[in-house]
Design an enzyme around this catalytic site. Structure first.
Site, mmCIF file in Angstrom:
data_model
loop_
_atom_site.group_PDB
_atom_site.id
_atom_site.type_symbol
_atom_site.label_atom_id
_atom_site.label_comp_id
_atom_site.label_asym_id
_atom_site.label_seq_id
_atom_site.Cartn_x
_atom_site.Cartn_y
_atom_site.Cartn_z
ATOM 1 N N SER A 1 38.025 37.800 45.679
ATOM 2 C CA SER A 1 36.889 37.674 46.603
ATOM 3 C C SER A 1 36.309 39.038 46.962
ATOM 4 C CB SER A 1 37.324 36.935 47.877
ATOM 5 O OG SER A 1 37.720 35.631 47.593
ATOM 6 N N ALA B 1 33.828 35.675 49.556
ATOM 7 C CA ALA B 1 33.778 34.216 49.613
ATOM 8 C C ALA B 1 34.657 33.690 48.481
ATOM 9 C CB ALA B 1 32.345 33.697 49.502
ATOM 10 N N SER B 2 34.430 32.500 48.083
ATOM 11 C CA SER B 2 35.067 31.848 46.936
ATOM 12 C C SER B 2 36.487 31.400 47.216
ATOM 13 C CB SER B 2 35.031 32.749 45.697
ATOM 14 O OG SER B 2 35.627 32.094 44.595
ATOM 15 N N GLU B 3 37.451 32.342 47.328
ATOM 16 C CA GLU B 3 38.845 31.921 47.199
ATOM 17 C C GLU B 3 39.416 31.233 48.432
ATOM 18 O OE1 GLU B 3 41.016 34.508 44.049
ATOM 19 O OE2 GLU B 3 39.618 35.784 45.136
ATOM 20 N N ALA B 4 38.867 31.513 49.605
ATOM 21 C CA ALA B 4 39.300 30.740 50.768
ATOM 22 C C ALA B 4 39.040 29.255 50.551
ATOM 23 C CB ALA B 4 38.573 31.217 52.025
#
Length: 948
Positions: A704, A876-879
């Site tokens: 991220s 962003a993305s991985e959460a």
């Protein structure tokens, strides 16, 4: 003798005559050979829908439609016949403007399928759209489907004359230059929606004469065995064969360049061989390659290579490989090759739990999750005009892969150039460069340009997967529900090869109880070689394995003390001043506000579940906290460049690798915001990305990190350029004025985490440290229904409250949210890569189709401004793929009392639990896993000796 056939089909309104092989050609192969490469082939077995076309008014999957079954003069419509970039169809316009284009590989198939739907039904309901895509097996791995249904509904309005294309097209505000955070359309979106973007297989089709085609020799007989011999004699005599390539032909090391994240790892002694040398260590290992004039000749010859293998014991999971009497999978290293302890608090954790007021324990398993990108793996390699080996691929880390490839094939790095093709998804697997190295080896061995493409089955067995993990966990709290102590012993099954395994061990220990306040903890993660598919990066890397145990025992503890799952989380979330398990601050503390936002939604969901619950259809609500780090480590760096062009526009150079997450729109947004003082509009910015010959090293598209790091570096480059352009009177120089005054027009910006105070790596002895510059947060709620007759779980609604800082592009972030959530649902209920002979395509691996994902997914963005982030942003993305699966698992338990300890929660597992309850039996967790010697002894040994 090959017998061919002349045929004529009416394609997109025009008769086209062609010659085909009626016995071998499919409709898809003919279409693509004729240059209509908007029709993509993903799975090749008719289960993904990427190849959808309309034949005589019916939507079909062309990859399995034999050309001999197609009637002469049939009418055929492909994506090219629906609309063009200059004249897009309403469906294409809607796809672009609803955020429906991410990687874009499945997009043409979806749009063609939707076109067929709207021809039959110009006013469909949302559920009718979903039924249609389910019926036609259209799979999207990026979006989570919601935006695609939005696009169909919006396009239908245009087609019915209720709106115009102009009305649905987002128009940036060029007057105010307020672009940041808005749904600005991705630069690549329209081309993808119209089928004009060339992915890897399209590039292969369009390579010049003289290009050789390379096929793999994957013995696929055993998962572990000694190679006795490789006999190429028969293969070398096959028609068209130029060379059969084995490890003996490799001029370099023939293995990946492994970094060590922990000095307690032995992974450097056990390399991942590109071409197998002495052993087969997993089912997908490559023993040889065949280079031939045509793809068909290469594949035919590959089947003639005889690999004699002496079977060895196969350890296909951690539990077997960790046994004291197991033989070594790599002779140079013990099977357990990395350990990472975490020690927090001075208390005796074991005694605290044993003697605590309340305590729970359990053993949990998170499966080896396959990425299931709709596009598989395809690579092209050639020597360019400067005699540099150029490799076109879907790299997720161009410079890291460049270094890997160079040393493995035997060229200096300056003679290797990496170019990223438009990529049909990855989600992490393409961070590993093994296939890129195979292509380089073939190009060097033949001294010819080559194209290497795998069947989907070959790709499935060759590529890495999310590492499976076994966990023994205990958690204790006081009479008020406040956590007092935690214990987690985690065994990570990293498969046959070691790359990043010790780094994964570090990730797992950091997220077992994130973002709770835990005063005392002992955690040990151990990583082992097995003979299964090797572990690699996957969105959320390391956190899903941690949350599988952590969010389960939180719910179990709430149940034991008779407390609501929401309340126990509320009492234990970290508040300002609390430290995370690694002993550092959380940077920001949005957790209370996130839970306050969720509370009324949770209370409403619980009330509805109770009202709708029946003995046949049990309803439940589940919660899970999640989150992830932002940036790789304290030594992370990112470099970009911005140039003023002769026409006074700007060019941005970087390697923000776009796997569908939006590297192009992300780079455009941060560049426009950084150049805002100049009054730059979006159309004045040109992006040149992902070519190591002309772009600086911006780092991996991972952890991220991209938006944060690229944003910071872009600000630095922009400030340098703006300063150089600024005149004494406050106006700005033109390109002509800059060059006349001898002022450079191109400026490099580099951000280094090492310059940020307080960042330190995770200590390999104690697990303490502060390696990440920021964190993102996600709070999940799943509402499910369990059919008590079949055990099938249906997810009815899903809510995610997130905090990823100020959002740079709303469609890009929401795309990652919907997509990550859909992966989490698959992880919870269906996805697996366990049986290597069965799990060879998206369908058999349990990919979620549209009816497996609810249409009712609610996203709520908190958007806490990050004081150190670019423009207040974070990552962003991985959460979004950290812990959502546990909201589903907890909801199943809430609905029917069945706790699933070992993923995925397939109907038969839930049904077995229901039957046990009906018989008056308690559903017991798995017997405590043997993961190695006692974890407390292991931790103490590491602390005493610095070794394991």
């Amino acid at each position: 003798m090959m017998k061919l056939k002349k045929m004529t089909l009416n394609m997109n309104g025009a008769d086209r005559t062609f010659i085909c092989d009626p016995e071998k050609d499919t409709l898809a192969s003919v279409i693509r050979r004729l240059g209509l490469t908007g029709t993509k082939v993903g799975c090749g077995t008719g289960v993904c829908g990427a190849c959808s076309v309309i034949l005589n008014g019916k939507v079909i999957r062309s990859c399995t439609k034999k050309i001999k079954t197609v009637e002469e003069y049939s009418q055929l419509t492909t994506i090219e016949g629906i609309g063009t970039p200059n004249q897009p169809h309403p469906l294409q316009a809607a796809w672009v403007n609803c955020g429906g284009v991410q990687c874009g590989f499945c997009t043409p198939g979806f749009i063609v399928s939707a076109y067929g739907l709207l021809k039959e039904n110009p006013a469909p309901a949302r559920e009718e759209v979903r039924d249609w895509f389910q019926k036609h097996r259209n799979v999207c791995r990026c979006t989570g489907y919601k935006q695609l249904v939005d696009a169909v509904m919006l396009a239908a309005e245009v087609m019915r004359g209720e709106k115009t294309i102009e009305e649905i097209w987002y128009k940036p505000d060029d007057q105010t230059k307020e672009y940041y955070g808005k749904p600005v359309v991705r630069p690549s979106a329209l081309g993808k929606a119209c089928g004009t973007v060339d992915y890897g297989d399209d590039v292969e089709l369009k390579m010049p004469p003289g290009t050789l085609h390379v096929a793999l020799v994957q013995p696929r007989k055993v998962s572990h065995g000694a190679i006795i011999s490789i006999d190429c004699t028969e293969a070398e005599k096959m028609p068209g064969v130029v060379k059969v390539i084995t490890s003996k032909d490799v001029k370099g090391t023939n293995h990946m360049d492994l970094f060590t994240a922990s000095p307690l790892s032995t992974n450097m002694k056990a390399p991942h061989h590109i071409l197998a040398e002495d052993r087969i260590r997993m089912y997908g290992d490559v023993a040889a390659m065949v280079a031939a004039v045509t793809k068909e000749q290469a594949k035919a010859a590959a089947e003639k290579v005889k690999v004699e293998i002496e079977p060895l014991p196969e350890y296909v999971n951690y539990l077997d490989a960790a046994m004291p009497d197991a033989i070594r999978i790599h002779e140079e290293s013990p099977n357990i090759y990395a350990k990472w302890p975490l020690v927090k608090g001075d208390e005796d954790v074991e005694t605290l739990i044993d003697e605590g007021e309340y305590a729970v324990s359990g053993s949990f398993y998170s499966t080896r999750e396959p990425h299931l990108s709709i596009e598989g793996d395809t690579v092209q390699a050639y020597f360019d005009e400067d005699d540099v080996l150029t490799i076109h691929c879907k790299s997720q880390s161009i410079y890291w892969n460049k270094s890997d490839v160079a040393q493995s094939i035997g060229l200096p790095p300056e003679r290797v150039r990496m170019v990223m093709n438009p990529a049909g998804g990855s989600f992490g697997w393409s961070i590993t460069a093994a296939s890129f190295a195979l292509a380089g080896i073939a190009a060097m061995a033949t001294e010819m340009p080559i194209a290497l493409s795998m069947s989907y089955e070959e790709f499935m067995h060759f590529s890495g997967k999310r590492s499976a993990a076994y966990s023994n966990a205990r958690l204790a709290c006081d009479e008020n529900g406040k956590i007092t102590a935690a214990e987690f012993d985690i065994g990570i099954d990293h498969g046959a090869y070691a790359e990043m395994g010790d780094d994964l061990a570090n990730k797992v220990i950091r997220f077992v109880l994130f973002p709770y306040s835990v005063p005392n903890a002992r955690v040990l993660s151990r990583v082992a070689f097995t003979n299964h598919g090797f572990g690699t990066a996957y969105r959320g890397y390391g956190s899903p394995q941690a949350y599988t145990a952590g969010e389960a025992v939180i719910d179990m503890l709430a149940e034991k003390i008779g407390m609501d799952p929401f309340e126990i989380r509320w009492r234990n979330i970290a508040r300002k001043g609390d430290k995370n398990l690694a002993g550092s601050d959380f940077v920001d503390y949005p957790m209370e506000e996130m839970m306050k936002r969720l509370k009324p939604l949770y209370e409403k969901a619980v009330a509805e579940a109770r009202a709708e619950d029946t003995p046949q259809k049990r309803r439940g609500v589940g919660l899970a906290w999640g989150g992830y780090n932002v940036t790789d480590n304290p030594f992370d760096q990112c470099t970009v460049a911005i140039e003023l062009n002769p026409d006074n526009t700007f060019t941005k150079y970087d390697t923000w690798q776009d796997l569908g997450q939006g590297g192009d729109i992300g780079s455009l947004m941060v560049t426009a915001e950084a150049l805002k003082p100049l009054g730059v509009t979006l159309d004045q910015i040109r992006l040149i990305q992902n070519d190591s010959a002309v772009c600086p090293n911006s780092g991996s598209s991972a952890s991220s990190r991209s938006h944060y790091m690229n944003g910071k570096a872009t600000i630095i480059a922009a400030e340098k350029l703006i300063k150089a352009m600024r005149k004494e009177d406050g106006t700005y120089r033109t390109y002509e004025e800059m060059t006349a005054e001898g002022i450079p027009t191109k400026y490099v910006g580099q951000h280094e985490n090492a310059t940020v105070p307080g960042l330190v790596p995770t200590d390999p002895i104690t697990g303490q440290g502060n390696p990440s510059i920021d964190y993102t947060y996600a709070l999940y709620m799943a509402e499910v229904e369990v059919d008590t007759e079949t055990g099938k779980t249906t997810i009815l609604k899903f809510t995610c409250i997130d905090d990823v800082g100020v959002i740079g592009n709303i469609h890009a972030v929401e795309g990652q949210a919907y997509g990550g959530i859909s992966h989490s649902m698959g992880f919870a209920l269906s996805e697996d890569y366990l049986d290597v002979r069965k799990h060879n395509n998206p369908f058999s691996c349990g990919v979620p189709y549209i009816k497996d994902i609810p249409d009712d997914i609610q996203l709520i963005h908190m958007g806490t401004r990050r004081k150190n982030g670019p423009f207040g942003s974070s990552g962003a993305s991985e959460a979004f793929q950290s812990s959502g699966h546990m909201a589903v698992i907890n909801a199943i338990s809430n609905a029917c009392g069945v706790r699933i300890y070992e993923l995925p929660a397939k109907p038969e597992k839930v049904k077995a639990g229901l039957e046990a309850i009906a018989a008056g039996k308690k559903v017991e967790p798995p017997k405590k896993y043997y993961l190695g010697p006692d974890m407390y002894d292991e931790i103490q040994k590491i602390r005493d000796t610095g070794k394991f």
